[in-house]
Design a protein around this motif. Sequence first.
Motif, short mmCIF file in Angstrom:
data_model
loop_
_atom_site.label_atom_id
_atom_site.label_comp_id
_atom_site.label_asym_id
_atom_site.label_seq_id
_atom_site.Cartn_x
_atom_site.Cartn_y
_atom_site.Cartn_z
N ARG A 1 2.12 6.64 -6.93
CA ARG A 1 1.09 7.56 -7.41
C ARG A 1 1.52 9.01 -7.22
N ARG A 2 2.19 9.32 -6.12
CA ARG A 2 2.58 10.70 -5.83
C ARG A 2 3.92 11.10 -6.44
N THR B 1 0.83 -1.20 0.00
CA THR B 1 0.00 0.00 0.00
C THR B 1 0.87 1.25 0.00
N ILE B 2 1.89 1.26 0.84
CA ILE B 2 2.80 2.41 0.90
C ILE B 2 3.48 2.60 -0.44
N HIS B 3 3.91 1.51 -1.07
CA HIS B 3 4.57 1.60 -2.37
C HIS B 3 3.62 2.19 -3.41
N ARG B 4 2.36 1.74 -3.43
CA ARG B 4 1.40 2.27 -4.40
C ARG B 4 1.17 3.76 -4.21
N VAL B 5 1.10 4.21 -2.96
CA VAL B 5 0.90 5.64 -2.69
C VAL B 5 2.12 6.43 -3.16
N LEU B 6 3.32 5.94 -2.88
CA LEU B 6 4.53 6.65 -3.32
C LEU B 6 4.63 6.69 -4.83
N ASN C 1 8.98 7.61 -5.60
CA ASN C 1 9.08 6.20 -5.29
C ASN C 1 10.50 5.66 -5.43
#
Length: 112
Positions: A11-12, A4-9, A15
């Motif tokens: 997206r923003r 989840t953290i990876h997906r948020v990074l 990463n």
Amino acid sequence: MSATIHRVLVRRGPNRLRDLDPPTGEHLSEVIRYEHDRVGDLVHVDLKKLGRIPQGGGWRMHGVGTEAARASKRSGPGAGKLGQTYLHSALDDHSRLAYTEALEEREGPARA
């Protein structure tokens, strides 16, 4: 959770490690690591205090105010109060050799 953290990074945007570099804007090309020249030049020493948990669990297991929780606070032999254990750790800076010992006293054994 890490996914989840990876997906948020992703997206923003930030990463990659190079995107998280300090405000200089330069890309990190290598890991900056200090190391003393000889074994024993620098030894890191740390002390960690840990509370011992009574057999069967403490107040978090049985609830605040229960008989088991009150018994864990009584002092005296066999009363349930267990005290603390102290972890003494040492790490050599050159070799990264680490040693940890669990002792009952904060100061450690008396040295002659």
